[in-house]
Write an enzyme that holds these catalytic residues in place. Structure first.
Site, PDB file in Angstrom:
ATOM      1  CE  LYS A 281      -4.346   1.442   2.019  1.00 18.78           C
ATOM      2  NZ  LYS A 281      -5.541   1.033   2.746  1.00 18.78           N
TER       3      LYS A 281
ATOM      4  CD  GLU B  54     -19.947  -2.315   7.206  1.00 18.64           C
ATOM      5  OE1 GLU B  54     -20.002  -3.433   6.639  1.00 18.64           O
ATOM      6  OE2 GLU B  54     -19.060  -1.474   6.941  1.00 18.64           O
TER       7      GLU B  54
ATOM      8  NE  ARG C  71     -22.873  -3.982   2.330  1.00 18.99           N
ATOM      9  CZ  ARG C  71     -21.669  -4.257   1.856  1.00 18.99           C
ATOM     10  NH1 ARG C  71     -20.762  -4.774   2.647  1.00 18.99           N
ATOM     11  NH2 ARG C  71     -21.400  -4.033   0.599  1.00 18.99           N
TER      12      ARG C  71
HETATM   13  C1  LIG Z   1     -19.224  -1.791   3.550  1.00 24.72           C
HETATM   14  C2  LIG Z   1     -18.075  -0.840   3.710  1.00 24.72           C
HETATM   15  N1  LIG Z   1     -17.563  -0.607   4.931  1.00 24.72           N
HETATM   16  C3  LIG Z   1     -16.526   0.243   5.076  1.00 24.72           C
HETATM   17  C4  LIG Z   1     -15.974   0.858   4.002  1.00 24.72           C
HETATM   18  C5  LIG Z   1     -14.861   1.883   4.171  1.00 24.72           C
HETATM   19  N2  LIG Z   1     -13.607   1.432   3.541  1.00 24.72           N
HETATM   20  C6  LIG Z   1     -13.211   1.895   2.344  1.00 24.72           C
HETATM   21  S1  LIG Z   1     -11.775   1.220   1.833  1.00 24.72           S
HETATM   22  C7  LIG Z   1     -11.653   0.306   3.220  1.00 24.72           C
HETATM   23  C8  LIG Z   1     -10.478  -0.602   3.395  1.00 24.72           C
HETATM   24  C9  LIG Z   1     -10.435  -1.620   2.335  1.00 24.72           C
HETATM   25  O1  LIG Z   1      -9.334  -2.434   2.516  1.00 24.72           O
HETATM   26  P1  LIG Z   1      -8.830  -3.337   1.335  1.00 24.72           P
HETATM   27  O2  LIG Z   1      -9.994  -3.973   0.685  1.00 24.72           O
HETATM   28  O3  LIG Z   1      -7.789  -4.246   1.857  1.00 24.72           O
HETATM   29  O4  LIG Z   1      -8.219  -2.315   0.302  1.00 24.72           O
HETATM   30  P2  LIG Z   1      -6.871  -1.452   0.416  1.00 24.72           P
HETATM   31  O5  LIG Z   1      -7.297  -0.067   0.742  1.00 24.72           O
HETATM   32  O6  LIG Z   1      -6.015  -2.053   1.462  1.00 24.72           O
HETATM   33  O7  LIG Z   1      -6.266  -1.537  -0.922  1.00 24.72           O
HETATM   34  C10 LIG Z   1     -12.722   0.538   4.079  1.00 24.72           C
HETATM   35  C11 LIG Z   1     -12.908  -0.068   5.411  1.00 24.72           C
HETATM   36  C12 LIG Z   1     -16.543   0.595   2.750  1.00 24.72           C
HETATM   37  N3  LIG Z   1     -16.091   1.195   1.635  1.00 24.72           N
HETATM   38  N4  LIG Z   1     -17.564  -0.256   2.636  1.00 24.72           N
END
Ligand SMILES: Cc1ncc(C[n+]2csc(CCOP(=O)(O)OP(=O)(O)O)c2C)c(N)n1
Length: 645
Positions: free
Chosen positions: A283, A376, A404
């Site tokens: 990242k 969630e 959700r």
């Molecule tokens: C249902 C939901 N909950 C929370 C989020 C907020 N959110 C956006 S990106 C993220 C992290 C995602 O992690 P990952 O899939 O590993 O992607 P990375 O950013 O590490 O590439 C979160 C918690 C979301 N977009 N959707």
């Protein structure tokens, strides 16, 4: 900036004309472009820097847009946007009229599925794969899902279904060990073990690479098949979870090695049935500051890449005292204070520690802090369980993500009348993240559930008082507040309980009464001054101050409700229900979010474009009051008709 190759790529077909040896150079240019572009517009940075090579490799190997790529969450799809004809459009990323920060079907044929809420990609991809087969079309379908997004149940529901669907489906696990905050849970550990640089695994990995190389070089078909089988066995033995779910596992592959990625995607694309390709990425890759602190660089405002983000201590409005504080900060401080007084307080977050204001609480009370991952539904039912054991759970959650967990809210919390508090952040218009992130419906979907108390603070001090009132109730409750700064009022430290269901008249006037729910009160007050209207801070969406509403209906000619929630079914509708039940004939005007999805843009701009500012309120009321006079009036602003009901 050097854009020798990138400048020639207007669509993936251009990319596919490049020689494999040119791809690393393109990746360098693309990464530099991304950094510069996001530093000018703001947006998601670290995740996008990590998917540069993966985006290139996917469009290089697959025949997009005929083949489908679904980006889970979609916050990491900027490189994909740049490679698919939106390089210039990046200048207006997330601005009104500009492109979205997430994939959108309306925006490009290359955006196979609209995303932004996590963990939908495998379900959507499976649906496409099955749908294509039904339609007699042959295409590759690939879902790219992060290890964070893989923590949600929906991903497993889809995988559970995939094997029996009997279609070709490629799931690419983009594993960087991070959600927004560091990954949590056993799955995170499982993935860590697969990619562990252990002696034996290291040896197997290099053996695996040699086998892959040999397999590519081998011409004789039987030798090739034997070697591939050997590699598959080696891979599968370390990833039992995916194998047991019926997926053929391959990887982990270095997600920044274009040769390895292209080879792995080609190999996976040639297989039949559900495939999981495990890709390891970093990242923030290529920008040292983001690699070092991916949490801060997950989402950024404008910044100077040479200097990096401002130090946290230098950021405005961060400190206590008289400076303006965000509602999120007020919540975070209150939670720490109340936890010091009551050891039963526990906090639950579905992977949103930073955004929900829980950093301080997590550090101070690690044993009472629960980051359950992007989950969630689980977060809400888990909180219900905590409440059964006499804990006082506070679920800190964004309005849009609470959607959700609607059944969990009804079935597990309200029906059993369990004392769970919901601290609902990002109520109303969220801003640049757009329609997927606006908290436009919560007042509508909360107020129809029995047992819950729903509070909407108009300022920071009310927010603190409501949080305290809610926790003292011992029944389900929600305090719902917007993104961003409060009104700038002083927050009193001593905690006071409010009278539940009691509104407060903030201005006495004549003819018109404006009933304001939440932070739009301040615009309503300004409009009230101009119109000499009565203005009320309603404070409670449920229970409503019914006596006051009936009294206002009897003493005023027009009742105006205003809220930053959908007008349909919102707080204004609740007021209308009270008036109807009281059998009173008073004219009503409901101001709020219209019956359509609101696009992205600056919060303030969006609100004023919908007429939810002083001028808009004055214009809407004047139009209702004196339609003919309005035609001649020198009113600067007319809200769009959709906002009026
Ligand atoms: C249902 C939901 N909950 C929370 C989020 C907020 N959110 C956006 S990106 C993220 C992290 C995602 O992690 P990952 O899939 O590993 O992607 P990375 O950013 O590490 O590439 C979160 C918690 C979301 N977009 N959707």
């Amino acid at each position: 900036m050097r854009r020798k190759l990138l400048g020639t790529i207007d669509e993936p077909a251009d990319l596919r004309r490049l020689a494999p040896a040119q791809l690393p150079e393109l990746a360098g240019e693309l990464r530099a472009f991304l950094l510069e572009s996001v530093s000018r517009t703001g947006g998601h940075l670290a995740s996008n820097l990590g998917t540069v090579e993966l985006s290139i490799a996917l469009h290089y190997v697959f025949d997009t847009p005929h083949d489908r790529i679904i980006w889970d969450v979609g916050h990491q799809a900027y490189a994909h946007k740049i490679l698919t004809g939106r390089r210039a459009a990046m200048a207006a990323l997330r601005k009104i009229g500009g492109i979205s920060g997430f994939p959108r079907r309306q925006e490009s044929p290359y955006d196979a599925f609209g995303t932004a809420h996590a963990s939908t990609s495998i379900s959507a991809a499976l649906g496409m794969a099955v749908g294509a087969r039904h339609a007699g079309k042959r295409r590759h379908v690939a879902a790219v899902i992060g290890d964070g997004a893989l923590s949600a149940g929906m991903a497993y529901e889809a995988m559970n279904n995939a094997a029996q669907a009997g279609v070709d489906l490629l799931v690419i696990l983009n594993d960087n060990g991070m959600s927004i905050s560091p990954g949590v849970g056993s799955l995170h550990q499982h993935l860590g073990r697969i990619a562990e640089p252990h002696l034996v695994r290291g040896a197997r990995a290099s053996l695996g690479r040699s086998i892959a190389r040999l397999a590519r070089a081998a011409r004789a078909e039987p030798v090739r098949r034997f070697l591939e089988r050997a590699q598959r066995r080696a891979d599968e033995s370390s990833a039992t979870l995916f194998k047991d779910l019926g997926f053929h596992y391959s990887g982990p592959v270095d997600g920044h090695d274009l040769d390895a990625l292209v080879a792995a995607l080609r190999a996976a694309g040639a297989q039949h049935g559900p495939q999981l390709l495990h890709v390891r990425t970093v990242k923030g890759r290529g920008y040292a500051r983001a690699e070092h602190d991916p949490v801060r660089y997950h989402g950024v405002g404008k910044f100077d890449p040479e200097k990096g983000l401002m130090a946290a201590s230098a950021a405005p409005a961060a400190a206590a005292g008289t400076e303006r504080r965000t509602f999120t900060q007020v919540f975070g401080e209150w939670l720490c204070d109340i936890a010091d007084c009551d050891e039963r307080i526990v906090a639950v977050t579905p992977a949103m520690r930073e955004g929900s204001g829980l950093v301080q609480f997590a550090a101070r009370h690690p044993e009472r802090y629960f980051d359950v991952g992007i989950a969630e539904q689980h977060a809400v039912t888990f909180a219900a369980g905590l409440a059964c054991e006499g804990r006082k759970p506070v679920v800190a959650i964004y309005s849009t993500f609470l959607q959700r967990a609607y059944d969990q809210l009804i079935h597990d919390v309200q029906l059993q009348n369990l004392p769970v508090m919901f601290a609902i952040d990002r109520g109303g218009l969220a801003g640049a993240d757009g329609p997927t992130h606006h908290g436009a419906f919560d007042l509508s979907f909360l107020r129809c559930i029995p047992n819950i108390t729903v509070m909407v603070p108009s300022d920071e001090n009310e927010c603190r008082r409501m949080l305290y009132t809610g926790i003292m109730l011992n029944t389900p409750c929600a305090v719902r507040y917007p993104r961003g700064n409060g009104a700038g009022v002083t927050v009193e430290r001593p905690m006071q309980v409010m009278r539940v269901g009691k509104a407060q008249i903030r201005r006495d006037g004549r003819g018109v009464a404006i009933l304001a729910f939440g932070p739009l009160l301040h615009e309503a007050l300004a409009a009230g001054e101009r119109l000499d209207a009565t203005v009320v801070d309603m404070r409670f969406v449920k229970p409503l101050d019914e006596n006051l509403i009936l009294q206002l209906a009897r003493t005023h000619e027009l009742l105006v409700t205003i809220e930053d929630n959908a007008v349909r079914g919102g707080a204004g509708s609740a007021v209308a229900e009270v008036v109807a039940a009281g059998d009173l004939a008073v004219r009503m005007l409901h101001l709020g979010l219209p019956d359509r999805f609101i696009d992205h843009g600056e919060q303030e701009q969006l609100l004023s474009s919908l007429g939810l500012h002083c001028e808009g309120i004055v214009a809407a009321i004047s139009q209702r009051e004196r339609p003919s006079a309005l035609r001649n009036a020198a009113l600067a602003y007319l809200p769009e008709p959709a906002a009026l009901h």
